[in-house]
Design a protein around this motif. Structure first.
Motif, PDB file in Angstrom:
ATOM      1  N   GLU A  39       0.831  -1.213   0.000  1.00  0.00           N
ATOM      2  CA  GLU A  39       0.000   0.000   0.000  1.00  0.00           C
ATOM      3  C   GLU A  39       0.861   1.256   0.000  1.00  0.00           C
ATOM      4  O   GLU A  39       0.605   2.212  -0.745  1.00  0.00           O
ATOM      5  CB  GLU A  39      -0.942   0.006   1.209  1.00  0.00           C
ATOM      6  N   GLU A  40       1.911   1.257   0.829  1.00  0.00           N
ATOM      7  CA  GLU A  40       2.784   2.436   0.917  1.00  0.00           C
ATOM      8  C   GLU A  40       3.670   2.567  -0.316  1.00  0.00           C
ATOM      9  O   GLU A  40       3.745   3.632  -0.930  1.00  0.00           O
ATOM     10  CB  GLU A  40       3.661   2.327   2.173  1.00  0.00           C
ATOM     11  N   TRP A  41       4.350   1.496  -0.699  1.00  0.00           N
ATOM     12  CA  TRP A  41       5.331   1.591  -1.781  1.00  0.00           C
ATOM     13  C   TRP A  41       4.698   1.763  -3.154  1.00  0.00           C
ATOM     14  O   TRP A  41       5.295   2.369  -4.037  1.00  0.00           O
ATOM     15  CB  TRP A  41       6.241   0.368  -1.771  1.00  0.00           C
ATOM     16  N   SER A  42       3.482   1.236  -3.332  1.00  0.00           N
ATOM     17  CA  SER A  42       2.844   1.359  -4.646  1.00  0.00           C
ATOM     18  C   SER A  42       2.384   2.787  -4.929  1.00  0.00           C
ATOM     19  O   SER A  42       1.996   3.102  -6.053  1.00  0.00           O
ATOM     20  CB  SER A  42       1.655   0.395  -4.757  1.00  0.00           C
ATOM     21  N   ARG A  43       2.461   3.664  -3.930  1.00  0.00           N
ATOM     22  CA  ARG A  43       2.157   5.075  -4.167  1.00  0.00           C
ATOM     23  C   ARG A  43       3.249   5.737  -5.008  1.00  0.00           C
ATOM     24  O   ARG A  43       2.993   6.743  -5.679  1.00  0.00           O
ATOM     25  CB  ARG A  43       2.012   5.829  -2.839  1.00  0.00           C
ATOM     26  N   HIS A  44       4.470   5.201  -4.921  1.00  0.00           N
ATOM     27  CA  HIS A  44       5.576   5.806  -5.672  1.00  0.00           C
ATOM     28  C   HIS A  44       6.283   4.825  -6.603  1.00  0.00           C
ATOM     29  O   HIS A  44       7.121   5.243  -7.405  1.00  0.00           O
ATOM     30  CB  HIS A  44       6.611   6.416  -4.710  1.00  0.00           C
TER      31      HIS A  44
END
Length: 268
Positions: A39-44
């Motif tokens: 969830e966090e890493w797929s933002r960037h």
């Protein structure tokens, strides 16, 4: 999804649409190692998570030739071609870190940034490698003779993972359940073919790496802190961060901090 590379079926999960980040799990792990961070890493990042050969839903062939760490790195190259990505960031934990480093040394044009969690460049001398190979073969034979459950019972008790005993019972049970889903042949052959004693020593080639490299170790993991300290002296653009409350598996023991460190490094 499943991708066939060199006749082998590789399982890979892909999330997000940013600059590609390849995440490589450790020995006995699988793609679920990294799901808490998607969830966090797929933002960037476009997060690409394969099951390494012999693990998870990727094939576990009988032939040891497939498990040679350089052969696995070549297959990762072809896997990324199939997915349609050229240059990538690479994150690897423990065994996955050794594979990540191998990939970066063999294919420097394919890697933008490298993150190595509790990883090493291998053993520097042939004598050390021979001793380690013998020990890995003994452990592989144990898996073949006794099966997954007795091996996982043993693996959970090695000193490397002693700090994980203080984690909530639910976390340890989840990790145990995932480990038990692996293949006996796959784990045994991974030890024989991809073990620290079987891979080349990359110590003499660390100074060839031009890209930014982040080394992550847990303060309670003294062995890998010493390795990281030595690696840092050889890397041209290396940085080293120590996580105070972790042992070997920082991504489990200090999950939130680990996720933030990775994001910050990739976004600078």
């Amino acid at each position: 999804m499943d991708v066939v590379v060199e006749g082998l079926n590789y399982h890979v999960e892909v999330f997000g649409n940013g600059f590609p980040l390849v995440c490589l799990h450790g020995f006995t792990g699988d793609f679920t190692t990294w799901l808490p961070f998607v969830e966090e890493w797929s933002r960037h990042s476009k997060v690409i998570i394969p099951d390494i050969i012999g693990h998870g839903q990727t094939e576990s062939p009988d032939s040891l030739d497939f498990y040679n760490i350089e052969a696995v790195a070549h297959n990762l190259y072809k896997l990324l071609d199939h997915i349609g990505v050229e240059q990538v960031d690479v994150l690897g934990y423990s065994m996955g870190g050794r594979l990540a480093l191998t990939f970066a040394i063999l294919f420097p044009h394919r890697v933008r940034k490298l993150i190595l969690e509790s990883a090493s460049p291998g053993l520097p001398t042939e004598k050390e490698r021979e001793i380690r190979r013998m020990n890995d073969v003994k452990l592989a034979n144990f898996i073949n003779e006794h099966g997954i459950q007795p091996f996982v019972d043993y693996w959970e008790e090695i000193p490397l993972f002693s700090t994980m005993k203080s984690l909530p019972k639910s976390i340890n049970e989840s990790i145990r359940s995932q480990r038990l889903n692996n293949s006996s042949i796959g784990l045994a052959n991974s030890l024989r073919g991809m073990g620290t004693g079987s891979q080349p020593s990359w110590w003499g080639r660390l100074n060839e790496i031009e890209i930014d490299v982040l080394l992550l170790t847990g303060k309670k993991d003294n062995k890998f802190c010493l390795i990281a300290e030595k690696m840092l002296k050889e890397l041209k653009n290396g940085a080293w961060m120590i996580c105070e409350n972790s042992g070997h598996a920082i991504h489990v023991e200090e999950k939130e901090k680990f996720g933030t460190i990775v994001s910050d490094f990739l976004n600078t």
